[in-house]
Every structure is written in C-alpha cells, then in structure tokens.
Design an enzyme around this catalytic site. Structure first.
Site, PDB file in Angstrom:
ATOM      1  N   GLU A  59       0.808  -1.227   0.000  1.00 10.84           N
ATOM      2  CA  GLU A  59       0.000   0.000   0.000  1.00 10.84           C
ATOM      3  C   GLU A  59       0.836   1.269   0.000  1.00 10.84           C
ATOM      4  O   GLU A  59       0.497   2.249  -0.666  1.00 10.84           O
ATOM      5  CB  GLU A  59      -0.950   0.010   1.201  1.00 10.84           C
ATOM      6  CG  GLU A  59      -2.065  -1.013   1.116  1.00 10.84           C
ATOM      7  CD  GLU A  59      -1.652  -2.400   1.579  1.00 10.84           C
ATOM      8  OE1 GLU A  59      -0.495  -2.559   2.057  1.00 10.84           O
ATOM      9  OE2 GLU A  59      -2.467  -3.327   1.478  1.00 10.84           O
ATOM     10  N   HIS A 128     -10.884  -3.822  10.769  1.00  9.75           N
ATOM     11  CA  HIS A 128     -11.422  -3.692   9.405  1.00  9.75           C
ATOM     12  C   HIS A 128     -12.637  -2.768   9.319  1.00  9.75           C
ATOM     13  O   HIS A 128     -13.376  -2.820   8.345  1.00  9.75           O
ATOM     14  CB  HIS A 128     -11.811  -5.063   8.844  1.00  9.75           C
ATOM     15  CG  HIS A 128     -10.661  -5.816   8.230  1.00  9.75           C
ATOM     16  ND1 HIS A 128      -9.675  -6.389   8.978  1.00  9.75           N
ATOM     17  CD2 HIS A 128     -10.349  -6.082   6.942  1.00  9.75           C
ATOM     18  CE1 HIS A 128      -8.803  -6.999   8.175  1.00  9.75           C
ATOM     19  NE2 HIS A 128      -9.187  -6.815   6.938  1.00  9.75           N
TER      20      HIS A 128
HETATM   21  C1  LIG Z   1      -2.365  -4.246   4.919  1.00 15.64           C
HETATM   22  C2  LIG Z   1      -3.337  -5.162   4.274  1.00 15.64           C
HETATM   23  N1  LIG Z   1      -3.549  -5.093   2.947  1.00 15.64           N
HETATM   24  C3  LIG Z   1      -4.427  -5.914   2.344  1.00 15.64           C
HETATM   25  C4  LIG Z   1      -5.120  -6.843   3.068  1.00 15.64           C
HETATM   26  C5  LIG Z   1      -6.137  -7.743   2.386  1.00 15.64           C
HETATM   27  N2  LIG Z   1      -5.698  -9.136   2.404  1.00 15.64           N
HETATM   28  C6  LIG Z   1      -6.209 -10.034   3.266  1.00 15.64           C
HETATM   29  S1  LIG Z   1      -5.551 -11.542   3.082  1.00 15.64           S
HETATM   30  C7  LIG Z   1      -4.575 -11.036   1.806  1.00 15.64           C
HETATM   31  C8  LIG Z   1      -3.659 -11.986   1.105  1.00 15.64           C
HETATM   32  C9  LIG Z   1      -2.675 -12.534   2.033  1.00 15.64           C
HETATM   33  O1  LIG Z   1      -1.919 -13.498   1.408  1.00 15.64           O
HETATM   34  P1  LIG Z   1      -0.959 -14.348   2.272  1.00 15.64           P
HETATM   35  O2  LIG Z   1      -0.275 -13.472   3.268  1.00 15.64           O
HETATM   36  O3  LIG Z   1      -0.097 -15.115   1.351  1.00 15.64           O
HETATM   37  O4  LIG Z   1      -1.902 -15.317   3.109  1.00 15.64           O
HETATM   38  P2  LIG Z   1      -2.885 -16.466   2.565  1.00 15.64           P
HETATM   39  O5  LIG Z   1      -4.248 -15.904   2.675  1.00 15.64           O
HETATM   40  O6  LIG Z   1      -2.467 -16.813   1.183  1.00 15.64           O
HETATM   41  O7  LIG Z   1      -2.697 -17.587   3.529  1.00 15.64           O
HETATM   42  C10 LIG Z   1      -4.789  -9.692   1.547  1.00 15.64           C
HETATM   43  C11 LIG Z   1      -4.089  -8.944   0.487  1.00 15.64           C
HETATM   44  C12 LIG Z   1      -4.894  -6.875   4.456  1.00 15.64           C
HETATM   45  N3  LIG Z   1      -5.535  -7.720   5.264  1.00 15.64           N
HETATM   46  N4  LIG Z   1      -4.002  -6.042   5.036  1.00 15.64           N
END
Ligand SMILES: Cc1ncc(C[n+]2csc(CCOP(=O)(O)OP(=O)(O)O)c2C)c(N)n1
Ligand SMILES: [Mg+2]
Lengths: 324, 334
Positions: A59, A128
């Site tokens: 971000e 959130h």
């Molecule tokens: C700062 C922030 N940006 C965006 C999000 C939205 N978001 C939630 S889960 C996710 C993907 C996370 O991927 P990963 O860390 O690989 O975990 P996975 O869900 O694949 O286990 C995103 C972008 C967030 N929670 N926090």
C-alpha cells in the site's frame, strides 16, 4: 434513463474519465467491492483492460507510485479496498501527496485519486471497520469526497478524476447496492456543494456518507411523531459547503450533526464548530453530536451495534434537540 | 537433531487432527448460524502449524496472520472458547471483541493475530527483542503468508532482526502458485532470496509433510535458541480449494482417514488435492507405513477428537452474546 446501483455508477464515472483523458490510469482491483455488486467492475476491465494494473499488497509504495506518477503527468486512480489498508500509506497521503503543490510553490501538483471503502460493515472487528476521513480532513491539501447516491457517485467521481489535487473518494461499502436512475451521458458534480436531501422545519440533520441514509430513515420515523426533519448531505468534506449548512440551521433553528467517524475530533464536531462560530444566534437549542464513541469497533454483533451511530441514535438526538 | 520418536509423531498428528476437526466445525457453525465475519481456514496447513507449535517452549511467543485458527488450537487453546469467539459470544477467547481475525490466548504465548498483512512479522520481531532483553532464553515465532513479503515492513523487519540478532523464527506459509491468482507477487525467483540477502539463515520445507516439517521446525527453533539469531523457513503448501470461504462449504468433503489407504477411490474436481496435498491423509499413510500406529488406532484418536469438538461446540452455543455495555470497557489498561 438507465438504472444503476452505486457501484455501477462509480464505474461509469471512471469509464467516462478514462475516455476523456488518455493520461488516466487505474491501479488496483476489486473497485466495485467484493460483495454482490462486484461484477460492475467487468465493464471497466473490458473497455480499459490495458490501462489497469493489479499491484502487489504494497500500500505505501502504491500510494507513492500514484503520487509520483501524478506529479510526472499521469492521472492515476488508486484503489485500496478496505480503507484501513491505506493506513500503511499514511505518510504518502499526508506528507507527500497533500503537501507537494504548496511546498513546491505551485511548480508541481499531484492529481491522484485514492479510492477506499470505509465503515462498520458487520463483523469487520477492530481492524477492518475504520473510517479515516476525519483524520484525512485534519490535514490541508486533500479533497475528500463521500458519495451517498448513484447519481452523486458518478458525477463526483468524474470531478475527482478531473481535479488537479489529490482526492480521496471514500465510500461506505454498505451503500454500493443503492439503486436509482442515473443519466447515461457524461456529467460532473462540483466539489463543495452540499445538497438538501429532505426539506424540514424543526431540526437540521447535517450528515455525510452512511449517516445520510440513516438520517433519512430517522426523518421518516420522526415525521410520524409530527417532527419535521431537514437532512443535509455535505457530499464533500473538503471543501466543505458551510453556506448550505448554515442556511439550513438558520431555517430550522436546531442542529444535529451525525457521522460515522469518532466523536472526538470527528466530522460531527467540525460541523457543529462551523455553525456555532458563524451563526450562533440562529440556534434555538444546543446542537447535538452523534458519532462513533471512543472505543474500537468490537466484533460481536450486539457490541458492534452499540457503537454504531445508526438510525435510532439520530432519532434520539433529534428529539433531544427539539426537547421532546 | 534426532528423528522424532513415535510418541512425538503421534502427538503431532493428534494436534493436526484437532486443527482439522476444529476448522470443519467452524464450517458447520457458519452454515448453522450465518454469523458475520469472514473465515480464513487453516485446512491444508496443519502439518506446518502443529510442527511450529510443538517447537515452542513455555515462555515463547507467537504472532500470526488472519489464517490463525490452526495455530491457536495447536498451541492448546480451549476449542470451545475459540468457537465462542468466532461466534461473537461472551465466553470467547477475546470476550467477543476480536472475532475470528483476532483470536489470542496470551497465557499460551499466543500473542495476537494481526489481520493486516505485514502485521505479524514485525510484531514477532518486537517480541524477540523483548525476550532477548529479558534474557530468558525464549524465542518468538512469526507466522505469515507469502503475501507478507509484498509489504515493505517485511523487508524492514527481516533487516532489523538480522542486524540486532533477534531470536525469531520466521515461518512463511507459501500457498501461492502460478495459475491461480497468487497471494503474493515477488520479483525474486524464490521468497528466500530476500531474507538470504539480509544474511538470515533460510530453510525450505514441504509444509504438508508432517515428518519433514516436524524435523525442520524443531531444528530451526534449536538453531535460533543456540545462536540467538533469526532463521527463516519457507513451508510450501498447496492452497486448499476452500481457503477463502465466502460461503461456508466442504469442497473436499469431510476428512475421512480411511481414504488414506484407498486413494484410488478418490474422485472429483479436487481429487489431486486430497490425494497429494492433504497433510492429514499424508501423515496417516506415513504413520501406518512406519508402524507407528494402525488405522484402527488413528481412527480411535480421531473419534475422540470429534467428540471433543462436539462438546466444544455445545459450550460455544450455550454461551450468550455479551452485554452491549461491554463494548465500552477495556479501551485502556488499568
Ligand atoms: C495491509 C493489508 N492489505 C491488504 C489486506 C487484504 N488481504 C487479506 S488476506 C490477503 C492476502 C494474504 O496473502 P498471504 O499473506 O499469502 O496469506 P494467505 O491468505 O495466502 O494464507 C490480503 C491482500 C490486508 N488484510 N491487510
Ligand atoms: Mg499465501
């Protein structure tokens, strides 16, 4: 006139902006949210797929990418999904984008649009459910736009993309499904023009974003008690149309300020200050403030409801202002 | 490090079953109650989560991301109180204030779940800093997904952990792969190239192989304790088809241990995941093959876990919603 929901109207405003200006470019995905209205985004992808990038979860860098690109001649639209993710980009919004025009003595500007979904949304919990626009408004140099209807969303989005300043279009995600007739053609709605959503005699409810919808509902309830409520939607928090607000309070003599940001240093506080310092004598009763109480937004449904400045709290506030 | 004993392998499997049956009950509860909030289930990650939890000692600390349920359970939190939290009930681990995304159980060293990508890695570095200052010999664990490496704060935290020699084990669950929308977009060829460039010792493990994970995490934790320096482990995982539940569902069915010995019976869209990537079925096969247990023994263990989860569900269902006034308490520490 075609019917559009608010998500479709936002996208329509964006599409007209991209048609009008080849410098306009999109950074982000999920612009119409991830709820039932998400498919509205498809039209944008179809017409302008090559002008959209889907960035990594970065971000801060993405805000700066948009700001730097804007300073160098592009017109980026940067989408954040849930508004709290943009907390990661605090410095980029406030210190870079908002300051550059002033501190370069007008040599540069940052015509970037940031798009965020804010608010208590049901189960978002403490991390959130944020509504950061009062914090943004506490800084000079940012335009802050809070659409509450499909027509406004389209016209205000068009102005945001045409603006020469960093502009935050911040949308309560719960409103994306609101539907009405929206002109099919290209049009803009200027910033700094509040709108009287409902005429009334006894009390003025000055509101923005989600609270406008709640205030209209409260006005319906109070009408049955013989109370005539005027509802003003400020539409843009910066610039703020104090004239329209003051004119309404001068007419009714009573004021309720309501908004989803925190009570302390929040939007409702600023609305009251702007009236009291300009038209104190117009007030027949003490103004009433409705905002989010100073507690994080809890997860559990009854706890979440307790902190949400919804319809019932507006009804109570109007009764208090009218000494009922 | 010595190969884990039969007892240790069975203990790992027992925790994995707790994690799996817990998540399956979460799906059932979501179907029954339509409560609000999103679920990021830990199904498919059990071998990694259980191996991490078993490498923890009393006094160690762990921070996780949104995909947290498995870790909370593997660390020994009461499943009834965890269900209650996810349902927003009074007796939840966080009194209903946190929900699925913020489960925590500080008594067990489970410090917090940050639902902000990039949150846990930095907090865990902070925990390691405090543990180092305290001189207790304890270490911290940072659980995060591959997506965390998209965030600048990940790089900064790795760098800080390296320069100050912080005793932290970085546990990266990499469930991203080409073809799906990846959960990260890193230009480096391997995730490890980033921590390795910052002089952090790195390991790669098949995160769905319970034996490999048990050995790798125990060894890595020992190394952090001995050297006082960080270690980074990337656990590769095949994303479970229901990993992002918009509507509660069982895309790969309810887990049936006996399928482990009948893989040719598995059919359907997700047959590959069940046959090759389900850590529970893989562990079932390995335990039987190595003579650690037989299917009957494992099914008995499973039946006990299922009963425990039924009881936990009843506990959560009997717990009322908190009184609305609770919303306004506890903003500040006393
Ligand atoms: C700062 C922030 N940006 C965006 C999000 C939205 N978001 C939630 S889960 C996710 C993907 C996370 O991927 P990963 O860390 O690989 O975990 P996975 O869900 O694949 O286990 C995103 C972008 C967030 N929670 N926090
Ligand atoms: Mg991932």
């Amino acid at each position: 006139m075609p019917q559009m929901n608010l998500a479709e109207a936002l996208i329509d405003g964006l599409i007209w902006s991209l048609r009008a200006d080849p410098r306009a470019t999109i950074i982000g995905r999920g612009i119409a949210g991830h709820g039932p209205e998400h498919a509205a985004e498809d039209r944008l992808k179809q017409e302008f797929g090559s002008r959209i990038i889907d960035p990594p979860t970065s971000e801060a860098a993405v805000a700066q990418l948009g700001t730097g690109a804007a300073m160098a001649g592009a017109r980026p639209f940067v989408h954040y999904g849930t508004a709290v993710f943009a907390y990661e980009a605090w410095n980029q919004f406030i210190n870079e984008a908002a300051n550059i025009h002033y501190m370069s003595n007008g040599q540069l500007s940052a015509p970037v649009t940031f798009h965020l979904f804010h608010g208590i949304r049901g189960g978002g919990g403490p991390q959130h459910s944020g509504s950061p626009y009062a914090m943004y408004a506490n800084n000079p140099g940012l335009e802050i736009v809070l659409p509450t209807s499909p027509r406004d969303a389209k016209g205000l989005m068009r102005s945001a993309m045409a603006s020469n300043n960093p502009t935050i279009v911040i949308q309560n995600a719960q409103l994306l499904g609101l539907t009405e007739d929206v002109p099919a053609e290209d049009y803009s709605i200027p910033f700094g023009k509040a709108v009287v959503k409902r005429d009334g005699r006894d009390v003025s409810v000055i509101a923005c974003s989600r609270s406008v919808i709640d205030a209209l509902e409260a006005a319906d309830i109070l009408e049955k008690e013989g109370l005539s409520v005027e509802v003003v939607d400020i539409r843009t928090l910066a610039p703020l149309d104090v004239d329209t607000i003051v004119a309404s309070v001068e007419k009714t003599g009573r004021m309720v300020a309501v908004d989803e940001t925190y009570e302390i240093c929040g939007v409702a506080s600023e609305l009251i200050a702007s009236v009291v310092t300009r038209a104190f004598s117009a007030l027949k009763t003490q103004p009433v403030r409705v905002g989010r109480p100073m507690t994080p937004v809890p997860f559990s449904p009854p706890l979440e409801a307790a902190v949400n400045p919804g319809t019932q709290k507006i009804v109570d506030a109007c009764r208090r202002a009218c000494k009922r | 490090m010595a190969k884990p004993s039969h007892a240790e392998r069975l203990e790992l499997f027992r925790r994995m079953l707790h994690m799996r049956r817990f998540e399956e009950m979460v799906i059932r509860l979501a179907q029954a109650y339509e409560y609000t909030g999103r679920q990021h289930l830990h199904i498919g990650h059990e071998a990694t989560g259980a191996a991490v939890a078993m490498a923890m000692r009393a006094g160690d600390k762990i921070h996780t991301t949104h995909r947290n349920h498995g870790y909370v359970i593997a660390c020994g939190a009461d499943p009834g109180r965890a269900f209650a939290e996810i349902m927003g009930r009074r007796d939840g681990l966080n009194g209903g204030k946190g929900g699925s995304w913020h489960l925590c159980d500080a008594e067990r060293g489970f410090q917090s779940t940050s639902a902000m990508v990039g949150g846990s890695i930095a907090l865990a570095a902070g925990a390691a800093f405090a543990l180092k200052l305290a001189g207790s010999g304890n270490i911290s664990f940072a659980h995060f997904g591959d997506g965390t490496l998209d965030e600048g704060v990940a790089y900064e935290s790795l760098n800080i952990a390296s320069i100050y020699e912080l005793p932290v084990l970085f546990v990266c669950e990499n469930n991203s792969k080409a073809g799906q929308r990846p959960s990260s977009m890193l230009a480096a060829a391997r995730l490890q190239d980033v921590p390795a460039a910052l002089q952090i010792h790195c390991e790669l493990v098949d995160g769905a192989d319970s034996d490999a994970a048990q050995i790798a995490f125990q060894k890595a934790a020992d190394r952090v304790r001995e050297t006082g320096k960080p270690v980074f482990i990337e656990a590769t995982l095949e994303r479970w088809p229901g990993s992002h539940q918009v509507k509660a569902a069982f895309p790969t069915g309810v887990t049936d241990l006996s399928l482990a010995l009948n893989l040719d019976k598995v059919e359907g869209k997700h047959a590959d995941w069940i046959k090759q990537s389900d850590p529970i079925l893989r562990a079932t096969r390995a335990l039987i093959k190595d003579g650690v247990s037989d299917l009957v023994g494992l099914l008995e263990m499973d039946a006990k876990v299922n009963l425990l989860m039924e009881d936990a569900r009843s506990f959560a269902e009997a717990s009322p919603f908190p009184d609305a006034s609770v919303a306004f308490t506890g903003v500040f520490a006393s």
